[in-house]
Scaffold this motif. Structure first.
Motif, short mmCIF file in Angstrom:
data_model
loop_
_atom_site.label_atom_id
_atom_site.label_comp_id
_atom_site.label_asym_id
_atom_site.label_seq_id
_atom_site.Cartn_x
_atom_site.Cartn_y
_atom_site.Cartn_z
N GLN A 137 0.82 -1.21 0.00
CA GLN A 137 0.00 0.00 0.00
C GLN A 137 0.86 1.26 0.00
OE1 GLN A 137 -2.57 0.65 3.49
NE2 GLN A 137 -4.26 0.71 2.08
N GLN A 138 1.91 1.25 0.81
CA GLN A 138 2.67 2.47 1.01
C GLN A 138 3.97 2.51 0.22
OE1 GLN A 138 2.87 3.85 5.09
NE2 GLN A 138 1.47 2.25 5.68
N MET A 196 1.79 10.03 3.49
CA MET A 196 0.78 8.98 3.56
C MET A 196 -0.60 9.54 3.92
SD MET A 196 1.96 6.22 2.57
CE MET A 196 3.16 6.92 1.48
N GLN A 240 -2.96 4.49 12.67
CA GLN A 240 -3.47 3.13 12.53
C GLN A 240 -3.28 2.35 13.82
OE1 GLN A 240 -0.86 4.39 11.20
NE2 GLN A 240 0.90 3.03 11.45
N LEU A 275 -2.74 8.08 -1.11
CA LEU A 275 -3.40 6.83 -0.71
C LEU A 275 -4.91 6.86 -0.94
CD1 LEU A 275 -1.69 5.61 2.57
CD2 LEU A 275 -1.53 4.64 0.29
N GLN A 324 -10.62 2.90 0.51
CA GLN A 324 -9.61 3.34 1.47
C GLN A 324 -10.27 4.10 2.62
OE1 GLN A 324 -6.27 2.79 0.87
NE2 GLN A 324 -5.76 3.64 2.88
N HIS A 353 -4.30 4.71 6.77
CA HIS A 353 -3.88 3.41 6.27
C HIS A 353 -3.95 2.44 7.43
CE1 HIS A 353 0.10 3.60 8.10
NE2 HIS A 353 0.15 4.86 7.72
#
Lengths: 245, 154
Positions: free
Chosen positions: A49-50, A118, A185, B101, B106, B129
């Motif tokens: 994803q990153q 991000m 997260q 992102l 998402q 995320h």
């Protein structure tokens, strides 16, 4: 076991033991940092994803763990100092504070640099980020309080109480991502329900975590030795040392 | 217990320290519980539709970008999409550059105000995320396995 513990409480014994251990710990730290960084920045695959940006995790997460760990060491030493009036406990607590503050600062800065690409922002006032910032202020408050009181004994007592009160913040930081909704997260490594990090990425992370722990031990011993010399400067063994040098 | 300090005054001190930590813990626990809504970073679409979010005030919503809901304008940076918590959907409009992102499915957190027609006008969109890290090949493998399972069920 108890004999060793009591010996460790003696500043003179600590001074000579730490002097012998420092080079071992130092070189081992260096070796593990090199191995961890090589594993994390070169060997580990990029994230689904990153992409490559996630690699800052190899500094951010170990630094954040250290910020919590060192605080717990300080609070424990504070309790030992208050109850048993052990000199070495005060020395360990006061020598740990700047190292802990530095790791907290590092965790905040690397987190911020990770957040911009991000999340889209350097900073957000969510529970995790805010409680970690409070931890930095606790460290700075501890150092300020210590510097403000001349008498070492009373300074250590006051700082021990501050450290113990601040302990409340530690579970808050850890569970902040579960108790409240946050931008940060959830927990990746310290969980038992499922594996959330690929082994190839996890090994360098754990290597870095051990390296940071050893770094702390090394620098702590160096700082504590200086502190011991300063506190014991009127004793015969320190005077002998000074005469030799 | 052998771990407990032998002297009475030391035992008393240990008791006082534990009492202090418990006291501070309870106090902080009660304060944070009372301020729960303020510590939470965002409201979910369900909360907003239930009228829990402040009216005429800037607040944050959080949830997932509903799959198939993203519509971008050809001429400007306008974009609109639905934020969902799987129970309820909330339409969002935004003008500006979205984080890398940002994509359908998402998690995002958006700051802005609720318009009278029930559309959330965002002034900032941040991407969340999750806590999983794996190589792209592993993610691909999981996707394929899920697809396989879905086909098998059919």
């Amino acid at each position: 076991m108890w004999l060793f513990y009591h010996k460790l409480g003696s500043p003179k014994y600590f001074y000579s033991l730490a002097g012998k251990l420092i080079p071992w710990f130092g070189w081992l730290t260096l070796a593990l940092i090199v191995a961890g960084l090589y594993g994390g920045l070169i060997l580990a695959p990029s994230d689904y994803q990153q992409g490559e940006s996630y690699r800052i995790i190899y500094l951010h997460v170990p630094a954040a763990w250290m910020s919590l760990f060192i605080y717990m060491v300080m609070a424990t030493c504070g309790a030992i100092g208050l109850i048993w009036k052990m000199k070495m406990a005060d020395v360990i607590a006061s020598s740990s504070a700047p190292i802990g503050a530095a790791f907290t600062f590092l965790a905040l800065v690397t987190g911020s640099l990770w957040g911009k690409p991000m999340w889209g922002t350097y900073w957000v006032w969510d529970a995790r980020l805010t409680s970690e910032l409070i931890l930095l202020f606790l460290y700075l408050g501890f150092m300020g309080l210590q510097a403000a009181i001349d008498d070492k004994r009373s300074a250590a007592n006051a700082c021990a109480v501050l450290a113990l009160v601040g302990v409340v913040n530690i579970p808050i930081i850890h569970y902040s991502v579960e108790w409240w909704n946050t931008l940060h997260q959830g927990t990746t490594v310290m969980r038992t329900d499922k594996k959330t990090m690929d082994t190839s990425m996890l090994i360098p992370l754990l290597t870095m975590a051990v390296a940071f722990k050893l770094y702390y031990a090394t620098v702590l011993m160096m700082r504590a030795r200086n502190e011991v010399l300063d506190r014991e400067r009127d004793t015969s063994w320190v005077k002998e040392l000074a005469a030799e040098a | 217990m052998p771990i407990l300090p032998k002297h009475a005054h030391r035992r008393k001190k240990l008791g006082l320290i534990l009492l202090m930590i418990t006291g501070v813990g309870v106090a902080v626990g009660m304060v944070t519980m009372a301020l729960k809504e303020n510590i939470n970073l965002f409201f979910s679409p369900s909360q907003v539709l239930a009228g829990e979010a402040p009216i005429n005030h800037t607040f944050r919503i959080g949830g997932m970008v509903r799959t198939g809901s993203v519509k971008r304008s050809d001429k400007s940076l306008d974009v609109n999409f639905d934020v969902t918590d799987t129970a309820k959907n909330l339409p969002v409009v935004y003008t500006g550059i979205l984080p890398d992102l940002f994509r359908e499915g998402q998690g995002i957190v958006a700051m802005g105000k609720l318009r009278d027609d029930g559309v959330f006008v965002a002034s900032e969109v941040l991407a969340k995320h999750d806590e999983t890290y794996m190589p792209p090949e592993a993610a691909e493998a999981i996707k394929n396995a899920q697809k396989m399972q879905a086909t098998l069920k059919e």
